[in-house]
Design an enzyme around this catalytic site. Structure first.
Site, PDB file in Angstrom:
ATOM      1  N   ASN A  47       0.872  -1.165   0.000  1.00 47.46           N
ATOM      2  CA  ASN A  47       0.000   0.000   0.000  1.00 47.46           C
ATOM      3  C   ASN A  47       0.914   1.221   0.000  1.00 47.46           C
ATOM      4  O   ASN A  47       1.456   1.585   1.039  1.00 47.46           O
ATOM      5  CB  ASN A  47      -0.897  -0.030   1.242  1.00 47.46           C
ATOM      6  CG  ASN A  47      -1.739   1.227   1.378  1.00 47.46           C
ATOM      7  OD1 ASN A  47      -1.809   2.037   0.447  1.00 47.46           O
ATOM      8  ND2 ASN A  47      -2.377   1.394   2.525  1.00 47.46           N
ATOM      9  N   LYS A 106       0.193   4.217  -0.351  1.00 45.16           N
ATOM     10  CA  LYS A 106      -0.464   5.418   0.200  1.00 45.16           C
ATOM     11  C   LYS A 106      -0.178   6.623  -0.716  1.00 45.16           C
ATOM     12  O   LYS A 106      -0.103   6.441  -1.933  1.00 45.16           O
ATOM     13  CB  LYS A 106      -0.016   5.651   1.647  1.00 45.16           C
ATOM     14  CG  LYS A 106      -0.209   4.386   2.496  1.00 45.16           C
ATOM     15  CD  LYS A 106      -0.100   4.612   3.971  1.00 45.16           C
ATOM     16  CE  LYS A 106      -0.319   3.277   4.678  1.00 45.16           C
ATOM     17  NZ  LYS A 106      -0.364   3.417   6.135  1.00 45.16           N
ATOM     18  N   HIS A 163      -9.710   1.325   4.107  1.00 44.95           N
ATOM     19  CA  HIS A 163      -8.491   1.468   4.915  1.00 44.95           C
ATOM     20  C   HIS A 163      -8.795   2.384   6.098  1.00 44.95           C
ATOM     21  O   HIS A 163      -9.584   3.327   5.966  1.00 44.95           O
ATOM     22  CB  HIS A 163      -7.357   2.042   4.054  1.00 44.95           C
ATOM     23  CG  HIS A 163      -6.035   1.992   4.754  1.00 44.95           C
ATOM     24  ND1 HIS A 163      -5.673   2.926   5.687  1.00 44.95           N
ATOM     25  CD2 HIS A 163      -5.020   1.096   4.682  1.00 44.95           C
ATOM     26  CE1 HIS A 163      -4.473   2.605   6.160  1.00 44.95           C
ATOM     27  NE2 HIS A 163      -4.056   1.498   5.568  1.00 44.95           N
ATOM     28  N   GLU A 203      -7.248   4.757   7.318  1.00 46.29           N
ATOM     29  CA  GLU A 203      -7.006   6.187   7.050  1.00 46.29           C
ATOM     30  C   GLU A 203      -8.188   6.800   6.302  1.00 46.29           C
ATOM     31  O   GLU A 203      -8.510   7.980   6.480  1.00 46.29           O
ATOM     32  CB  GLU A 203      -5.685   6.352   6.269  1.00 46.29           C
ATOM     33  CG  GLU A 203      -4.482   6.095   7.173  1.00 46.29           C
ATOM     34  CD  GLU A 203      -3.243   5.564   6.481  1.00 46.29           C
ATOM     35  OE1 GLU A 203      -3.148   5.637   5.238  1.00 46.29           O
ATOM     36  OE2 GLU A 203      -2.359   5.061   7.200  1.00 46.29           O
ATOM     37  N   GLU A 231      -5.914  -4.925  10.203  1.00 43.98           N
ATOM     38  CA  GLU A 231      -4.920  -3.896  10.489  1.00 43.98           C
ATOM     39  C   GLU A 231      -5.276  -3.182  11.797  1.00 43.98           C
ATOM     40  O   GLU A 231      -6.102  -2.256  11.792  1.00 43.98           O
ATOM     41  CB  GLU A 231      -4.869  -2.873   9.361  1.00 43.98           C
ATOM     42  CG  GLU A 231      -4.489  -3.479   8.021  1.00 43.98           C
ATOM     43  CD  GLU A 231      -3.802  -2.467   7.132  1.00 43.98           C
ATOM     44  OE1 GLU A 231      -2.698  -2.762   6.666  1.00 43.98           O
ATOM     45  OE2 GLU A 231      -4.358  -1.373   6.914  1.00 43.98           O
ATOM     46  N   GLY A 289       1.876   2.300  10.716  1.00 42.64           N
ATOM     47  CA  GLY A 289       2.818   3.410  10.582  1.00 42.64           C
ATOM     48  C   GLY A 289       3.478   3.818  11.888  1.00 42.64           C
ATOM     49  O   GLY A 289       4.116   4.864  11.970  1.00 42.64           O
ATOM     50  N   SER A 305       2.803  -2.114  10.321  1.00 42.65           N
ATOM     51  CA  SER A 305       4.250  -2.173  10.575  1.00 42.65           C
ATOM     52  C   SER A 305       4.842  -3.557  10.315  1.00 42.65           C
ATOM     53  O   SER A 305       5.790  -3.982  10.983  1.00 42.65           O
ATOM     54  CB  SER A 305       4.572  -1.706  11.996  1.00 42.65           C
ATOM     55  OG  SER A 305       4.161  -0.364  12.167  1.00 42.65           O
TER      56      SER A 305
END
Ligand code: PGA
Length: 259
Positions: free
Chosen positions: A9, A11, A94, A96, A166, A172, A212
């Site tokens: 991903n 991003k 996702h 985010e 996730e 991150g 991560s």
């Protein structure tokens, strides 16, 4: 046996030129992979990434799509457009997007259903916040997200779905879920799938870990019974690191075959 899937991903990283370089570097390193290898790239990178990956085993995915085919939705991209370009996978929901763009479980469900109708593989993200984990709510949260995301699908369509577990606190942050935490919560997600779709559904669906995951911790994660691959953010931006993770998934798949 479920074929592992390793998806990058990117991003909001990589210009088209940088992206092409990354894919060109990855191709020889991933050519013998015994897992699916996908790079989910920014929309504007898609045609370049698809051209660079042509003839290789690397598939190109998007990071989002709208749930409708077309219309007055300024700035949006439809699954039809992705499909027409040669995109095969699309990340849906996702954390985010849920956090910064107000995506709801219901949006996620509509997008996933539309992706499946088009023959795209949705990578549906679920995961709990740190507050939810500390409060003991992880299992309820991920089961509920899974239930709503898959609403209206049938067992046959489920074969086309990938879920990415996730934990939001691990994305991150450099903090990875332990192998046991990841395995256990993915087991909970699979149990939720079994509850609604039976063994045929839960046995076939691929569930990745994300948060991560990197070249140093991928072997331990990939060795877990429930984990069918990874959704990789930061470490997918470096060809060597991403290739190491692809290799770990390949080794895990080979071990299963030998068993
Ligand atoms: P990370 O991102 O690997 O950088 O934690 C994972 C993701 O958000 O998909």
């Amino acid at each position: 046996m479920r074929k592992p899937i390793i998806a990058g991903n990117w991003k909001m990283n990589m210009t088209p030129e940088e992206g092409m370089k990354l894919i060109n570097a990855l191709i020889p390193k991933a050519k013998d992979a015994k897992c699916d290898v996908v790079c989910c790239v920014p929309y504007v990178d898609l045609p370049f990434a698809i051209a660079a990956a042509k003839g290789s085993n690397i598939k190109i995915g998007a990071q989002n799509m709208h749930q409708l085919a077309k219309g007055a939705y300024t700035g949006e991209i439809s699954g039809e457009m992705l499909k027409a370009m040669g995109v095969t996978h699309v990340i849906i929901g996702h954390s985010e997007r849920r956090q910064y763009f107000n995506e709801t479980d219901e949006n996620v469900n509509l997008k996933a259903r539309h992706a499946i109708e088009l023959g795209l593989t949705p990578i549906i993200c679920v995961g709990e916040t740190l507050v939810q984990r500390d409060g003991g709510d992880t299992d309820t949260v991920v089961s509920n997200q899974t239930k709503i995301a898959l609403r209206g699908l049938n067992v046959e369509q489920l074969k086309q779905v990938v879920i990415a577990y996730e934990p939001i606190w691990a994305i991150g942050t450099g903090k990875t879920a332990t192998n046991e935490q990841a395995n256990e919560t993915i087991g909970v997600i699979r149990e939720a799938v079994r509850h609604y779709f039976g063994e045929a559904g839960s046995g076939n669906i691929r569930i990745q870990y994300g948060g991560s995951m990197n070249a140093a911790n991928c072997v331990g994660l990939m060795a877990q019974q429930q984990i069918d691959g990874g959704l990789i953010g930061g470490a997918s931006l470096k060809a060597d690191d991403f290739a190491t993770i692809v290799q770990a998934a390949t080794d895990a798949a080979m071990k299963e075959i030998i068993k």
